[in-house]
Design an enzyme around this catalytic site. Structure first.
Site, short mmCIF file in Angstrom:
data_model
loop_
_atom_site.label_atom_id
_atom_site.label_comp_id
_atom_site.label_asym_id
_atom_site.label_seq_id
_atom_site.Cartn_x
_atom_site.Cartn_y
_atom_site.Cartn_z
N SER A 50 78.41 -27.91 19.66
CA SER A 50 77.81 -29.11 20.23
C SER A 50 78.78 -29.65 21.26
O SER A 50 79.99 -29.38 21.18
CB SER A 50 77.61 -30.15 19.12
N TYR A 89 79.70 -35.35 11.54
CA TYR A 89 79.15 -34.34 12.46
C TYR A 89 80.19 -33.95 13.51
O TYR A 89 80.43 -32.75 13.76
CB TYR A 89 77.90 -34.91 13.13
#
Ligand code: BGC
Length: 279
Positions: free
Chosen positions: A164, A177
């Site tokens: 990401s 995350y």
């Protein structure tokens, strides 16, 4: 039948993965689904991993089979060692081997730090980071056992870690995350260094904001989407196929010399767009 990956202006993929065997985790929705389909369209046989939602996995399998390649669904939780071991063992039995592992499965459990439970922290680390470790480990064992088969590929195997932009962009309210994806960056680089002498290529693909269920709140209303576009210099929210195509080319021999790198597929999100007018 729609392929789920064809869109306006997208060139048709040549069969650059013909004869290769791929496994995609979390392949029944979002980025994983588009990636599994694109790999099949490029000629690979594909294992469609999912943890829940058998019907959607079956649909993905049927779509892949429509390209004349093989596919089957496999239920497994990537954070569970025995399930990952069994999944790769079955693939070797059914398909003979594995050439491509796309460690894609991932999730969010968002909360402000002071509200975040240990369970929320642990779940995200278990799936996003430990899951990738287990999938990479099991794939690498088979890559090393088999070695390079020149008629199939120049390398002994490819691992793609789905990361990401948050492997480098801090993200308030999402510490579990962001920490998991920061971990994925170093997991990927370390594995790439360790496995390259065996002709195994490990790389990451780092999506920005892609229109999938994981971030529905960020694009579902016009106001939310306008805010989001302020973070994207290219001024469009990504589609799953944007990531699928990057993965497909990355795992092909066209990219045989690409080892240990991250391909950001983010419309420029990592360009610090705030500095376009500030600083
Ligand atoms: C997250 C999305 C988010 C995007 C950009 C992704 O990794 O899963 O929720 O929209 O990063 O911030």
């Amino acid at each position: 039948m729609t392929t789920g990956v064809d869109g306006p202006g997208r060139p048709v993929l040549p069969p650059i993965l013909r004869g290769q065997k791929a496994l995609v985790t979390g392949a029944n929705s979002g980025i994983g689904k588009a990636t599994a389909i694109a790999l099949g369209q490029a000629g690979a046989d594909v294992v469609v991993n999912y943890v829940s939602g058998r019907e959607t996995a079956d649909e993905v399998v049927r779509e892949i089979e429509s390209f004349g390649v093989r596919a089957y669904p496999h239920e497994a939780d990537v954070s569970q060692e025995d399930q990952v071991v069994a999944m790769v063992a079955r693939m070797v039995e059914e398909f003979g081997t594995i050439d491509i592992m796309v460690a894609n499965a991932g999730l969010q459990r968002d909360a402000a730090l002071t509200e975040m439970s240990l369970a929320q922290w642990q779940k995200v680390l278990d799936v996003n980071l430990t899951g990738q470790f287990l999938c990479a480990r099991e794939a690498a064992k088979e890559f090393k056992r088999r070695g390079v088969v020149p008629e199939v590929s120049r390398s002994a195997g490819k691992i793609v870690c789905m990361s990401s932009v948050h492997q480098i962009i801090p993200w308030a309210g999402h510490v579990n995350y962001a920490a998991s994806k920061g971990g994925v960056l170093m997991l990927m680089q370390t594995l790439a260094q360790e496995l390259a002498p065996d002709r195994i290529r490990v790389n990451a693909v780092a999506p920005g904001a892609i229109r999938t269920p994981i971030n529905r709140d960020a694009w579902a209303t016009p106001e939310a989407e306008a805010d989001l576009l302020g973070l994207i210099p290219y001024r469009r929210v990504g589609d799953p196929v944007d990531i699928a195509d990057a993965v497909t080319v990355l795992v092909s021999d066209l990219m045989d010399y690409v080892v240990g790198t991250t391909i950001y597929v983010d419309g420029g999100m990592t360009l610090f767009p705030g500095f376009a007018t500030g600083g």
